[in-house]
Design a protein around this motif. Structure first.
Motif, PDB file in Angstrom:
ATOM      1  N   ARG A   1       0.830  -1.203   0.000  1.00  0.00           N
ATOM      2  CA  ARG A   1       0.000   0.000   0.000  1.00  0.00           C
ATOM      3  C   ARG A   1       0.872   1.262   0.000  1.00  0.00           C
ATOM      4  NH1 ARG A   1      -5.494  -0.487   2.367  1.00  0.00           N
ATOM      5  NH2 ARG A   1      -6.148  -2.626   1.978  1.00  0.00           N
ATOM      6  N   ASP A   2       1.995   1.204   0.698  1.00  0.00           N
ATOM      7  CA  ASP A   2       2.887   2.362   0.713  1.00  0.00           C
ATOM      8  C   ASP A   2       3.478   2.618  -0.670  1.00  0.00           C
ATOM      9  OD1 ASP A   2       2.416   2.794   3.363  1.00  0.00           O
ATOM     10  OD2 ASP A   2       4.259   1.862   4.075  1.00  0.00           O
ATOM     11  N   TYR A   3       3.817   1.541  -1.380  1.00  0.00           N
ATOM     12  CA  TYR A   3       4.318   1.704  -2.754  1.00  0.00           C
ATOM     13  C   TYR A   3       3.253   2.332  -3.642  1.00  0.00           C
ATOM     14  CZ  TYR A   3       8.656  -0.942  -2.102  1.00  0.00           C
ATOM     15  OH  TYR A   3       9.912  -1.342  -1.704  1.00  0.00           O
ATOM     16  N   LEU A   4       2.019   1.839  -3.509  1.00  0.00           N
ATOM     17  CA  LEU A   4       0.926   2.392  -4.302  1.00  0.00           C
ATOM     18  C   LEU A   4       0.698   3.862  -3.959  1.00  0.00           C
ATOM     19  CD1 LEU A   4      -1.446   1.858  -6.275  1.00  0.00           C
ATOM     20  CD2 LEU A   4      -2.830   1.310  -4.259  1.00  0.00           C
ATOM     21  N   LYS A   5       0.653   4.162  -2.683  1.00  0.00           N
ATOM     22  CA  LYS A   5       0.405   5.532  -2.225  1.00  0.00           C
ATOM     23  C   LYS A   5       1.464   6.495  -2.753  1.00  0.00           C
ATOM     24  CE  LYS A   5      -0.372   8.120   2.061  1.00  0.00           C
ATOM     25  NZ  LYS A   5      -0.490   8.020   3.543  1.00  0.00           N
ATOM     26  N   SER A   6       2.712   6.040  -2.797  1.00  0.00           N
ATOM     27  CA  SER A   6       3.808   6.924  -3.211  1.00  0.00           C
ATOM     28  C   SER A   6       3.647   7.441  -4.635  1.00  0.00           C
ATOM     29  CB  SER A   6       5.145   6.185  -3.083  1.00  0.00           C
ATOM     30  OG  SER A   6       5.279   5.174  -4.088  1.00  0.00           O
ATOM     31  N   LEU A   7       2.917   6.729  -5.461  1.00  0.00           N
ATOM     32  CA  LEU A   7       2.749   7.112  -6.859  1.00  0.00           C
ATOM     33  C   LEU A   7       1.730   8.229  -7.058  1.00  0.00           C
ATOM     34  CD1 LEU A   7       2.791   3.507  -8.297  1.00  0.00           C
ATOM     35  CD2 LEU A   7       4.434   5.292  -8.907  1.00  0.00           C
ATOM     36  N   PHE A   8       1.089   8.670  -5.965  1.00  0.00           N
ATOM     37  CA  PHE A   8       0.033   9.678  -6.101  1.00  0.00           C
ATOM     38  C   PHE A   8       0.369  10.985  -5.377  1.00  0.00           C
ATOM     39  CE2 PHE A   8      -1.939   5.720  -7.181  1.00  0.00           C
ATOM     40  CZ  PHE A   8      -2.770   6.044  -8.230  1.00  0.00           C
ATOM     41  N   PHE A   9       1.589  11.111  -4.875  1.00  0.00           N
ATOM     42  CA  PHE A   9       2.008  12.376  -4.306  1.00  0.00           C
ATOM     43  C   PHE A   9       2.332  13.356  -5.439  1.00  0.00           C
ATOM     44  CE2 PHE A   9       3.315   9.610  -0.672  1.00  0.00           C
ATOM     45  CZ  PHE A   9       2.474  10.185   0.278  1.00  0.00           C
ATOM     46  N   ILE A  10       2.210  14.631  -5.132  1.00  0.00           N
ATOM     47  CA  ILE A  10       2.514  15.644  -6.142  1.00  0.00           C
ATOM     48  C   ILE A  10       4.017  15.733  -6.395  1.00  0.00           C
ATOM     49  CG2 ILE A  10       2.591  17.531  -4.458  1.00  0.00           C
ATOM     50  CD1 ILE A  10       1.355  19.348  -6.603  1.00  0.00           C
ATOM     51  N   TYR A  11       4.811  15.399  -5.388  1.00  0.00           N
ATOM     52  CA  TYR A  11       6.271  15.408  -5.515  1.00  0.00           C
ATOM     53  C   TYR A  11       6.823  14.016  -5.187  1.00  0.00           C
ATOM     54  CZ  TYR A  11       5.887  20.527  -5.373  1.00  0.00           C
ATOM     55  OH  TYR A  11       5.552  21.836  -5.635  1.00  0.00           O
ATOM     56  N   LEU A  12       7.982  13.690  -5.771  1.00  0.00           N
ATOM     57  CA  LEU A  12       8.708  12.452  -5.481  1.00  0.00           C
ATOM     58  C   LEU A  12       7.868  11.210  -5.748  1.00  0.00           C
ATOM     59  CD1 LEU A  12      10.460  13.465  -2.118  1.00  0.00           C
ATOM     60  CD2 LEU A  12      11.387  13.608  -4.437  1.00  0.00           C
ATOM     61  N   SER A  13       7.000  11.287  -6.727  1.00  0.00           N
ATOM     62  CA  SER A  13       6.114  10.157  -7.011  1.00  0.00           C
ATOM     63  C   SER A  13       6.793   9.068  -7.834  1.00  0.00           C
ATOM     64  CB  SER A  13       4.873  10.644  -7.760  1.00  0.00           C
ATOM     65  OG  SER A  13       5.244  11.182  -9.026  1.00  0.00           O
ATOM     66  N   GLY A  14       7.818   9.448  -8.599  1.00  0.00           N
ATOM     67  CA  GLY A  14       8.475   8.462  -9.453  1.00  0.00           C
ATOM     68  C   GLY A  14       7.697   8.152 -10.720  1.00  0.00           C
ATOM     69  N   THR A  15       6.736   8.994 -11.089  1.00  0.00           N
ATOM     70  CA  THR A  15       5.982   8.791 -12.316  1.00  0.00           C
ATOM     71  C   THR A  15       5.721  10.125 -13.003  1.00  0.00           C
ATOM     72  OG1 THR A  15       3.913   7.963 -13.272  1.00  0.00           O
ATOM     73  CG2 THR A  15       3.791   8.868 -11.050  1.00  0.00           C
ATOM     74  N   LYS A  16       5.656  10.076 -14.319  1.00  0.00           N
ATOM     75  CA  LYS A  16       5.351  11.268 -15.113  1.00  0.00           C
ATOM     76  C   LYS A  16       3.856  11.382 -15.413  1.00  0.00           C
ATOM     77  CE  LYS A  16       9.416  13.175 -15.932  1.00  0.00           C
ATOM     78  NZ  LYS A  16       9.716  14.569 -15.536  1.00  0.00           N
ATOM     79  N   ALA A  17       3.057  10.465 -14.877  1.00  0.00           N
ATOM     80  CA  ALA A  17       1.621  10.511 -15.137  1.00  0.00           C
ATOM     81  C   ALA A  17       1.048  11.852 -14.689  1.00  0.00           C
ATOM     82  CB  ALA A  17       0.921   9.375 -14.401  1.00  0.00           C
ATOM     83  N   SER A  18       0.156  12.409 -15.499  1.00  0.00           N
ATOM     84  CA  SER A  18      -0.434  13.714 -15.194  1.00  0.00           C
ATOM     85  C   SER A  18      -1.424  13.590 -14.047  1.00  0.00           C
ATOM     86  CB  SER A  18      -1.153  14.264 -16.423  1.00  0.00           C
ATOM     87  OG  SER A  18      -2.296  13.456 -16.716  1.00  0.00           O
TER      88      SER A  18
END
Length: 832
Positions: A195-212
């Motif tokens: 869940r922490d890995y999933l959550k990290s992808l939705f922060f505005i910063y330091l998400s590790g993804t270029k998804a808009s």
């Protein structure tokens, strides 16, 4: 340092061999046996590409994959991870990742070596890597197992999927797979939480993804709108992350081979507000549609309101959200949140922003009794400040008191409105928070027919599922009954004893008032009914509930508690609190002290229950009840139980470090007989007890005076002196110099022991550490001074021994230093 070890020299084309000699002459290449490693990545990668183009794939497969060691293959695939722009490298990796390829056909059974290879080659062909994971997750037979925590390699796959979610085009597919892994995980899982890995992808910063933000919002919407409760929970988790404005940190790896990677989407200043506006609207829409996630969404938005107002300055979005929500329903958590902002942040606001916040709060303010009750009694927010209109410099304690009084006042008002009370009762008896006790007191104060109200409460509790029943509100009501109608209070509690619905909580209800003689008898009756779980009696330890019970009456009650299975747990907790402020045994009755000793002697030191052993509690009890002479029999029973648990590995010495120290201090002779004089304890076990497990804390023998140790040894000098020498901590740090020095007892052992040779042998062994931090060489170096100190001892045998030990220790230090240096080289200078 990363490097490229490729093939034996006999396999490398002539031009590479020639080039390697040139690079070696320029100190750009390392040699290790038959292997060559080129260090600078720019050169190594270029050489690797040329080598791949010059050597046939068949020869690479034969020389490395078929004939090479795992170490060679890992080194080779690690170099491949930097060659994503090489067509040959991509062709090789693609071949491995197809369904019948080397990695593809083993995807369900990858070991540590296989998963490392997959992680190495993923940057070369990320699309193919995602395909193979996706195919495995969708397998009709093994897919459900594969995409779950049951898969022993779940963490490696989730980490890889997080890397693959970097690009917009692969975001949805990758995160969908992570979601499937996360669904299999419990909400409170903290060990490598998916869940922490999933959550990290939705922060505005330091998400590790270029998804808009729009792409991520659509994915959250999909989760929230699903009919699956677990997926909805994950959607709320992601939404909460998207609304975060305060703290952004990451422990995740962002690099992915040689591909150009950064920390993911990083908004420009003009993009920050649209981000938060998007997710505020998403959250608001779910609240207003009264979806299954609406209640939690309200809590999330309220919890993030302060950051959204102060940091994101999303004033318009929040005002629109509040307006939309209030058209459909109340939002008590929002009112508390806006009050918190005014309390904590209003001083730094401009006049315009402050006026808008006041207006926002006024819109949210609960304006009827039901919502006032829900706000003050039923919200689970822990805001302790002043919730009223006065936002001056009221300190936290004063604000808390005012909130408590307001809660009681609303409870008083609720007692006058039967229709609202009936509406709220299901929540009042199924919710737990600190303010419900105060609310119950207010209701009791305002009620003119407490007997009829109790009947209502009881009937409501019956209708609530057992696992949801809570007692805070009932306890508050009963405490007022005890003050205003003690006859009714006693009648209620008498009826509860043995009751199949409320009888299990009798000790909790009994603690709502002073426990008199009748209350003690009631507790005894409760014990006999077996309706009350024995662990509930530990509530008598808290809130000073036990203090009104006389020592002898408490002793009788504890004796009955001890007769029940696991009764020593609540008995221990009660005695710990009883003795906490009265550590003088003369302040307690002999009967209570006797039952305290019985509690210690009957304690079950089971490995499965060692989390309940409460070392501090046992030591507090022993400090009081074992402080006088004449209790050798009980002390022996206690020590025997500890000994049995230790030798059977049910517990370790470190579980009872405080308790063992108190036992040795209060009953030194019994302690020595039990743990050193006991011939059934092997030398290895004794070493584990005194010099291994407890050496990290304090050896309990340190609590025994030297003269007591010597007197005990004199009773059997041939056997006991060596035992003491083998068990004590023989040195300490000098308070004057900071260096290690021998303890005084060591010199007494030199003087009195009949066999000095055995003493010296045991002391030599104690110099070598069983456990240590940092460099073992440094630890041994610090102990050299101990033997230097003895070189001039009056006893020739001691002097000679010290010189030999000094020489041996210096040799050992040199060997240890070489081993540590070699270990460092192996780690830091490895080609891998």
């Amino acid at each position: 340092m990363k490097s490229f070890r490729f093939l034996q020299e006999s396999h490398i084309p002539y031009f590479v061999t020639t080039l390697s000699r040139d690079l070696k002459d320029r100190d750009l290449i390392q040699s290790r046996g038959k292997w060559r490693a080129v260090l600078p990545h720019a050169i190594a990668n270029r050489l690797a590409k040329r080598a791949l183009e010059a050597i046939s794939k068949e020869k690479i497969h034969e020389g490395i994959i078929c004939s090479g060691t795992e170490r060679l293959i890992k080194s080779f695939t690690r170099r491949l991870s930097y060659l994503h722009d090489s067509e040959v490298a991509a062709e090789i990796v693609s071949g491995w990742l197809i369904e019948n390829g080397w990695i593809g056909k083993a995807i369900f059974d990858l070991n540590e070596f296989g998963i490392e290879v997959l992680q190495n080659i993923a940057p070369v062909c990320p699309e193919e890597t995602l395909n193979i994971i996706e195919k495995a997750a969708n397998d009709p037979e093994k897919g459900e197992w594969f995409a779950s925590r049951e898969n022993p390699k779940f963490l490696q796959f989730v980490r890889l999927l997080r890397h693959l979610a970097y690009e917009e085009k692969t975001f949805n597919r990758s995160v969908s797979l992570i979601t499937r892994f996360a669904v299999s995980e419990s909400k409170d899982e903290n060990d490598n939480s998916i869940r922490d890995y999933l959550k990290s992808l939705f922060f505005i910063y330091l998400s590790g993804t270029k998804a808009s933000h729009k792409q991520r919002a659509e994915f959250i919407e999909e989760l929230l709108s699903s009919g699956d409760v677990k997926r909805q929970e994950l959607g709320l988790l992601a939404l909460d992350a998207a609304l975060e404005t305060w703290h952004f940190t990451s422990n995740y790896e962002f690099g992915f081979g040689a591909r150009s990677r950064d920390f993911g989407y990083e908004p420009k200043s003009q993009e920050i507000l649209p981000w938060y506006e998007t997710f505020i609207k998403l959250c608001t829409d779910h609240i207003c549609r009264i979806t299954p996630t609406a209640t939690e969404a309200k809590k999330i938005l309220a919890g993030r309101m302060r950051g959204l107002w102060i940091n994101a300055r999303a004033f318009d979005a929040l005002e629109n959200s509040v307006k939309a929500i209030r058209e459909h329903q109340s939002w008590n958590e929002g009112w508390i949140a806006s009050s918190s902002i005014l309390k904590l942040d209003s001083k730094g606001m401009s006049k315009d922003v402050l006026e808008r916040l006041h207006a926002l709060r006024e819109t949210l303010k609960p304006n009827d009794l039901e919502n006032l009750a829900r706000t003050y009694a039923l919200t689970d927010q822990h805001f302790l400040g002043d919730l009223e209109d006065d936002f001056d410099d009221v300190d936290t304690l004063e604000g808390f008191k005012r909130t408590v009084e307001k809660t009681k006042e609303i409870g008083f008002m609720l007692a006058q409105d039967e229709s609202v009370l009936d509406k709220l009762l299901p929540d009042l008896v199924s919710t737990h928070n600190s303010r419900l006790y105060d609310f119950g007191q207010g209701l009791g104060n305002g009620c003119t027919d407490k007997k009829n109200l109790w009947k209502k409460l009881y009937e409501q509790v019956i209708n609530v599922p057992e696992e949801k029943r809570q007692t805070s509100f009932i306890c508050g009501f009963l405490s007022i009954c005890a003050e205003e109608d003690h006859i009714l209070y006693n009648q209620i509690l008498d009826d509860i004893v043995g009751d199949t619905v409320l009888g299990g909580w009798l000790p909790i209800f009994q603690a709502t008032s002073t426990i008199d003689k009748r209350g003690v008898k009631r507790l005894h009756r409760s014990l006999k009914t077996n309706v009350t779980a024995i662990h509930k009696f530990h509530h008598l330890a808290y809130g000073r509930a036990h203090e009104s019970i006389g020592d002898d009456d408490l002793a009788d009650l504890l004796e009955e508690i001890l007769k029940r299975e696991n009764g020593y747990f609540p008995a221990t907790e009660i005695l710990k609190m009883r003795f906490h402020q009265k550590r003088d045994s003369s302040l307690h009755s002999n009967k209570l002290l006797s039952i305290a000793r019985k509690t210690l002697s009957t304690c079950d030191f089971s490995y499965k229950r060692k989390g309940h052993l409460m070392d501090y509690a046992l030591s507090e009890i022993a400090t009081v009840c074992l402080s006088e002479k004449g209790f050798e029999k009980e002390a022996k029973e206690i020590c025997d139980n500890v000994y049995k648990a230790l030798v059977s590995n049910q517990i370790y010495g470190s579980n009872l470090k405080k308790f063992m120290a108190v036992l040795s201090e209060k009953q030194p002779l019994i302690f020595l007989e039990s743990f050193l004089g006991n011939t059934e304890i092997s030398g290895l076990m004794r070493n584990r007890i005194f010099t291994f497990y407890l050496s990290r804390y304090e050896n309990p023998l340190n609590k025994i005076p030297d003269e007591v140790l010597i007197d005990w040894c004199e009773l059997d000098s041939a056997n006991r002196y060596p035992l003491i020498a083998d068990s004590i901590q023989p040195y300490e740090e000098s308070s004057e110099t900071g260096y290690l020095v021998w303890k005084k007892i060591v010199y007494s052992l030199f003087e009195k022991a009949p066999d000095l040779k055995s003493i010296l042998s045991n002391l030599a062994g104690s110099i070598r550490p069983n456990i240590w931090n940092g460099s073992r060489t440094d630890v041994l170096n610090a102990r050299l001074i101990l033997f230097e100190e003895l070189k001039n001892h009056s006893n020739e045998e001691v002097r000679s021994w010290a010189k030999v030990q000094l020489s041996n220790l210096r040799i050992e230090i040199e060997n240890t230093r070489e081993q540590e240096d070699k270990s460092d080289r192996d780690i830091n200078e490895s080609f891998e």
